[in-house]
Design a protein around this motif. Structure first.
Motif, PDB file in Angstrom:
ATOM      1  N   LEU A 277      59.434  43.996  57.755  1.00  0.00           N
ATOM      2  CA  LEU A 277      59.795  44.555  56.452  1.00  0.00           C
ATOM      3  C   LEU A 277      59.091  43.811  55.321  1.00  0.00           C
ATOM      4  N   GLY A 278      59.017  42.479  55.450  1.00  0.00           N
ATOM      5  CA  GLY A 278      58.363  41.668  54.426  1.00  0.00           C
ATOM      6  C   GLY A 278      56.887  42.025  54.301  1.00  0.00           C
ATOM      7  N   LEU A 279      56.237  42.204  55.442  1.00  0.00           N
ATOM      8  CA  LEU A 279      54.811  42.536  55.434  1.00  0.00           C
ATOM      9  C   LEU A 279      54.579  43.926  54.828  1.00  0.00           C
ATOM     10  N   LEU A 280      55.488  44.858  55.123  1.00  0.00           N
ATOM     11  CA  LEU A 280      55.386  46.194  54.534  1.00  0.00           C
ATOM     12  C   LEU A 280      55.564  46.139  53.022  1.00  0.00           C
ATOM     13  N   ASP A 281      56.478  45.265  52.579  1.00  0.00           N
ATOM     14  CA  ASP A 281      56.681  45.117  51.141  1.00  0.00           C
ATOM     15  C   ASP A 281      55.390  44.611  50.492  1.00  0.00           C
ATOM     16  N   ALA A 282      54.733  43.664  51.165  1.00  0.00           N
ATOM     17  CA  ALA A 282      53.451  43.165  50.650  1.00  0.00           C
ATOM     18  C   ALA A 282      52.455  44.316  50.533  1.00  0.00           C
ATOM     19  N   GLU A 283      52.395  45.150  51.545  1.00  0.00           N
ATOM     20  CA  GLU A 283      51.448  46.267  51.567  1.00  0.00           C
ATOM     21  C   GLU A 283      51.715  47.236  50.403  1.00  0.00           C
ATOM     22  N   PHE A 284      52.992  47.592  50.208  1.00  0.00           N
ATOM     23  CA  PHE A 284      53.288  48.557  49.139  1.00  0.00           C
ATOM     24  C   PHE A 284      53.128  47.942  47.747  1.00  0.00           C
ATOM     25  N   ARG A 285      53.454  46.653  47.612  1.00  0.00           N
ATOM     26  CA  ARG A 285      53.157  45.980  46.347  1.00  0.00           C
ATOM     27  C   ARG A 285      51.667  46.088  46.050  1.00  0.00           C
ATOM     28  N   ALA A 286      50.845  45.795  47.084  1.00  0.00           N
ATOM     29  CA  ALA A 286      49.395  45.797  46.897  1.00  0.00           C
ATOM     30  C   ALA A 286      48.889  47.207  46.591  1.00  0.00           C
ATOM     31  N   LEU A 287      49.468  48.219  47.255  1.00  0.00           N
ATOM     32  CA  LEU A 287      49.028  49.594  46.997  1.00  0.00           C
ATOM     33  C   LEU A 287      49.358  50.005  45.567  1.00  0.00           C
ATOM     34  N   TRP A 288      50.499  49.528  45.070  1.00  0.00           N
ATOM     35  CA  TRP A 288      50.850  49.808  43.674  1.00  0.00           C
ATOM     36  C   TRP A 288      49.850  49.152  42.739  1.00  0.00           C
ATOM     37  N   ARG A 289      49.478  47.899  43.034  1.00  0.00           N
ATOM     38  CA  ARG A 289      48.484  47.195  42.211  1.00  0.00           C
ATOM     39  C   ARG A 289      47.123  47.874  42.295  1.00  0.00           C
ATOM     40  N   LEU A 290      46.773  48.343  43.509  1.00  0.00           N
ATOM     41  CA  LEU A 290      45.491  49.035  43.672  1.00  0.00           C
ATOM     42  C   LEU A 290      45.478  50.321  42.839  1.00  0.00           C
ATOM     43  N   THR A 291      46.631  50.998  42.787  1.00  0.00           N
ATOM     44  CA  THR A 291      46.738  52.188  41.942  1.00  0.00           C
ATOM     45  C   THR A 291      46.493  51.820  40.482  1.00  0.00           C
ATOM     46  N   GLN A 292      47.132  50.744  40.026  1.00  0.00           N
ATOM     47  CA  GLN A 292      46.944  50.325  38.636  1.00  0.00           C
ATOM     48  C   GLN A 292      45.484  49.955  38.377  1.00  0.00           C
ATOM     49  N   TRP A 293      44.881  49.319  39.372  1.00  0.00           N
ATOM     50  CA  TRP A 293      43.466  48.938  39.250  1.00  0.00           C
ATOM     51  C   TRP A 293      42.586  50.185  39.131  1.00  0.00           C
ATOM     52  N   ASN A 294      42.813  51.135  40.040  1.00  0.00           N
ATOM     53  CA  ASN A 294      42.003  52.360  40.038  1.00  0.00           C
ATOM     54  C   ASN A 294      42.205  53.163  38.757  1.00  0.00           C
ATOM     55  N   VAL A 295      43.449  53.210  38.282  1.00  0.00           N
ATOM     56  CA  VAL A 295      43.738  53.962  37.058  1.00  0.00           C
ATOM     57  C   VAL A 295      43.072  53.305  35.856  1.00  0.00           C
ATOM     58  N   SER A 296      43.107  51.985  35.815  1.00  0.00           N
ATOM     59  CA  SER A 296      42.416  51.278  34.734  1.00  0.00           C
ATOM     60  C   SER A 296      40.930  51.574  34.770  1.00  0.00           C
ATOM     61  N   GLU A 297      40.396  51.630  35.988  1.00  0.00           N
ATOM     62  CA  GLU A 297      38.974  51.908  36.160  1.00  0.00           C
ATOM     63  C   GLU A 297      38.665  53.340  35.710  1.00  0.00           C
ATOM     64  N   ALA A 298      39.555  54.278  36.071  1.00  0.00           N
ATOM     65  CA  ALA A 298      39.345  55.684  35.724  1.00  0.00           C
ATOM     66  C   ALA A 298      39.465  55.908  34.221  1.00  0.00           C
ATOM     67  N   SER A 299      40.192  55.014  33.528  1.00  0.00           N
ATOM     68  CA  SER A 299      40.327  55.150  32.072  1.00  0.00           C
ATOM     69  C   SER A 299      38.958  55.220  31.425  1.00  0.00           C
ATOM     70  N   ALA A 300      38.016  54.497  32.011  1.00  0.00           N
ATOM     71  CA  ALA A 300      36.662  54.511  31.473  1.00  0.00           C
ATOM     72  C   ALA A 300      35.945  55.814  31.831  1.00  0.00           C
ATOM     73  N   GLY A 301      36.125  56.291  33.073  1.00  0.00           N
ATOM     74  CA  GLY A 301      35.341  57.416  33.568  1.00  0.00           C
ATOM     75  C   GLY A 301      35.953  58.788  33.369  1.00  0.00           C
ATOM     76  N   GLY A 302      37.266  58.923  33.469  1.00  0.00           N
ATOM     77  CA  GLY A 302      37.904  60.221  33.291  1.00  0.00           C
ATOM     78  C   GLY A 302      38.324  60.863  34.603  1.00  0.00           C
ATOM     79  N   VAL A 303      37.382  61.031  35.540  1.00  0.00           N
ATOM     80  CA  VAL A 303      37.691  61.624  36.838  1.00  0.00           C
ATOM     81  C   VAL A 303      37.824  60.499  37.864  1.00  0.00           C
ATOM     82  N   PRO A 304      38.877  60.564  38.719  1.00  0.00           N
ATOM     83  CA  PRO A 304      39.036  59.505  39.718  1.00  0.00           C
ATOM     84  C   PRO A 304      37.807  59.422  40.628  1.00  0.00           C
ATOM     85  N   GLY A 305      37.432  58.221  41.013  1.00  0.00           N
ATOM     86  CA  GLY A 305      36.243  58.035  41.831  1.00  0.00           C
ATOM     87  C   GLY A 305      36.561  57.983  43.309  1.00  0.00           C
TER      88      GLY A 305
END
Lengths: 376, 311
Positions: A277-305
């Motif tokens: 369960l702990g490892l899964l929590d790490a994975e979903f935390r990271a996926l949430w951060r990756l989403t924030q990262w990708n969205v920040s990146e898309a802010s510049a471009g407009g369309v998701p890459g």
């Protein structure tokens, strides 16, 4: 690097949260999964509620960070899903907005935003799945119409849709990516037959659509004839962008519920389960951060890459691992369809297949991001 | 796309335009490329291989790192430091991990400001980090923590001498985070090496990277790196112990499994001493055991789930 809301974002979040707190208790109860007309009415009603409050076009018009906040807050508050509005809001709508004429945008976009019309997707065919560009549904020109014959598969909400975003082959002699055209087809047109498909979870979530000389006006073509593949790619990049944001939030909530259930039934005493369960929590935390990262990146471009492919690859496996872990928590009860998470476990099996299999995602990552040669 | 209907509430926010928040700032990019250039110049592949053949700490390089601010980075400027924060430290340690830079980097960085000379790179500091191992005891000028009964072992990593020490109290989360940053850098290098080999090595008349079996190993390598990167950078921003625990688990996985897959992509060459792949894997193994290994991080996150915090 910053993860805090800007003052404007924080204000948007607070206003949205307050509105959700007021409006959600007033919504009608969720209809049963088998009640298709009820589901249509419920989903369109929610979209109308969003429209009246000014949130209808958040997927299209807002900055990516605002869209992320919207998806996060609506999921946390337990708001209805996009449901029957999915294709209209996240596939067909963005495509029409980007590629349609002024007249087409005026005809099709407002009813999507106001929750008046449902769209479905006619892309995959029995012999064109991962190799979508090999699709064979044919369209011939006859005066001001196309005449369309063929069959489509995996079409969600076909039973209740008004429109179908349809890919057809208009030039069978051209290279396979070059002879495809994007059409908007009325689902009540003569010659359209819908046959529900029952999934392994027992429900009819999608359908086969048979097309027998269906007439589609040429005016309902978006983009040029034979340019449909490019038009489609605009749509697919939206699908792989922020489509799973709400689900990641939901998965993290489920993980907390699993921990509490394990504590209740004694499974918590097993360190192997706790660590899983702990490892899964790490994975979903990271996926949430990756989403924030990708969205920040898309802010510049407009369309998701193409970064969305990395996310989709990891998320679909993480979701399956989540519900396999749920089965570990439940023990014998994991075989009881009336227990929570058991149907979710069945549904999760589609995640590594739908919207591009994991194998196709790995090809995309390797060829488009890492630059490895195409091949077999 | 804007301007047809609706959207009163979002329009104002939407027209604010693209703000790029969770991305490197220009200063952070500059810092990263500065460190990368320094390490490429002072600890490139030849230096790495030379260090493998002649183990020991390069004191001149250590002082140069000190001059570049590697150890004093987070000390306030009034104390002679650079006055930067955890995100910058993480970027620096990521580069160190990419270069496989040897030495007790984390221990000395954390000792800066407390142990005289550490910040400047004059004093080399080793530290027992709460786990059962102590790195670089013999080469260090100062050894922190309980090292009285330290017993040397024959280290699997030719570039990290190890002693066994008694495990102690809870590890410092910052040490765990900086280790995760090093793992991220090593994972990135493993991905680059694998892709480079897959592009150039020819078999059956084509680059092996054209075969899906190889291609998919590379794709998974990148996916692990990108997920770990998001987790490590976020933990550097929040400094939250649960975020750090998550970052550690994903970075360890990205580095250890990444080096393993990189080895596999290299085929027979991957099993040789001559190829660099084994150095990546061995260092990743050493770091994955720091602070007692990942089990405690998993338990921490599990406890967090029960308490309902971190939502």
């Amino acid at each position: 690097m910053d993860l805090a809301d800007t003052p404007e974002d924080a204000e948007f979040r607070a206003r949205l949260r307050e509105w959700l707190g007021k409006v959600l208790p007033t919504l009608p109860p969720k209809p049963s999964p088998d009640d298709w007309p009820g589901r249509r009415a419920h989903d369109l009603g929610w979209q109308r509620t969003l429209y009246d409050a000014g949130y209808a076009d958040v997927h299209w018009a807002a900055a990516p960070t605002v869209r992320l906040i919207f998806l996060e807050e609506t999921e946390r508050a337990g708001a209805p899903y996009v449901g029957a509005n999915f294709v209209g809001l996240l596939h067909a709508g963005p495509t029409i907005a980007a590629e349609g004429s002024a007249g087409q945008r005026a005809r099709w976009l407002p009813p999507i935003l106001r929750g008046e019309e449902v769209w479905c997707q006619g892309f995959s065919e029995p012999d064109a799945g991962s190799d979508l560009a090999s699709l064979r549904t044919r369209a011939w020109r006859d005066g001001d119409d196309y005449v369309v014959s063929g069959s489509k598969i995996w079409t969600s909400h076909a039973e209740v849709a008004d429109w179908c975003e349809l890919l057809v082959r208009t030039d069978p002699t051209a290279a396979k990516h070059r002879g495809i055209t994007w059409l908007a087809m009325r689902m009540d047109a003569p010659g359209v037959t819908v046959r529900p498909l029952r999934t392994l979870a027992g429900s009819a979530e999608f359908a086969e659509v048979f097309l027998d000389e269906v007439r589609v006006p040429v005016a309902h073509r978006v983009g040029d004839e034979n340019d449909g593949w490019r038009v489609t790619m605009v749509t697919l990049s939206f699908e792989r962008g922020t489509a799973f944001v709400g689900e990641v939030v939901a998965c993290r909530r489920v993980l907390g519920e699993l921990a509490r259930e394990a504590r209740r039934n004694g499974r918590w005493d097993d360190p192997a389960l706790r660590r899983r369960l702990g490892l899964l929590d790490a994975e979903f935390r990271a996926l949430w951060r990756l989403t924030q990262w990708n969205v920040s990146e898309a802010s510049a471009g407009g369309v998701p890459g193409v970064g969305g492919s990395v996310f989709k690859l990891r998320y679909s496996h993480a979701r399956q691992e989540l519900y396999d872990t749920a089965a570990d928590v439940l023990g014998d009860e994991a075989l009881d369809l009336d227990r929570p998470w058991v149907l979710d476990r069945l549904s999760s099996l589609s995640y590594t297949i739908a919207a591009g299999t994991s194998q196709i995602q790995r090809n995309i990552v390797a060829e488009r991001i890492l630059g490895l040669p195409k091949g077999r | 796309m804007t301007g047809h209907v609706g959207g009163r509430a979002v329009r104002a926010a939407g027209e604010r335009g693209g703000d790029v928040r969770f991305q490197l700032t220009d200063d952070q990019r500059a810092l990263r490329s500065g460190v990368r250039e320094l390490l490429a110049r002072r600890f490139g592949r030849e230096a790495l291989r030379a260090a493998v053949e002649r183990p020991g700490l390069d004191r001149a390089l250590w002082r140069e790192l000190g001059t570049a601010g590697f150890f004093a980075l987070r000390l306030p400027e009034t104390a002679g430091g650079v006055g930067l924060g955890l995100p910058e430290a993480v970027l620096m340690f990521e580069e160190a991990g990419r270069a496989l830079l040897p030495g007790p980097l984390v221990a000395t960085h954390l000792a800066a400001g407390n142990v005289p000379g550490a910040a400047e790179g004059e004093t080399v500091v080793a530290a027992a980090d709460g786990g059962g191992l102590l790195e670089w005891r013999a080469a260090a000028d100062v050894v922190l923590g309980d090292a009285v009964d330290a017993v040397p072992l024959r280290s699997v990593d030719p570039l990290t001498p190890l002693h066994r020490v008694p495990a102690s109290d809870t590890p410092d989360p910052v040490a765990v985070l900086l280790t995760a940053a090093e793992q991220l850098g090593t994972a990135t290098r493993a991905c680059e090496l694998a892709v480079q080999h897959a592009r150039t090595r020819q078999q059956f008349g084509q680059p092996i990277g054209a075969f899906q079996a190889v291609k998919h190993l590379c794709a998974e390598l990148l996916a692990r790196v990108e997920v770990a990167r998001a987790a490590v950078y976020a933990a550097a921003v929040t400094a939250d112990p649960a975020d750090i625990a998550a970052a550690r688990l994903l970075a360890d996985d990205a580095a250890v499994r990444g080096a393993r897959d990189c080895l596999q992509v290299h085929g027979g060459m991957g099993f040789t001493w001559e190829a660099d792949v084994h150095l990546l894997l061995k260092r990743a193994w050493v770091r994955a055991r720091r602070a007692g290994g990942g089990a405690e991080s998993e338990e921490l996150l599990a406890r967090e789930l029960l308490s309902g915090a971190g939502r």
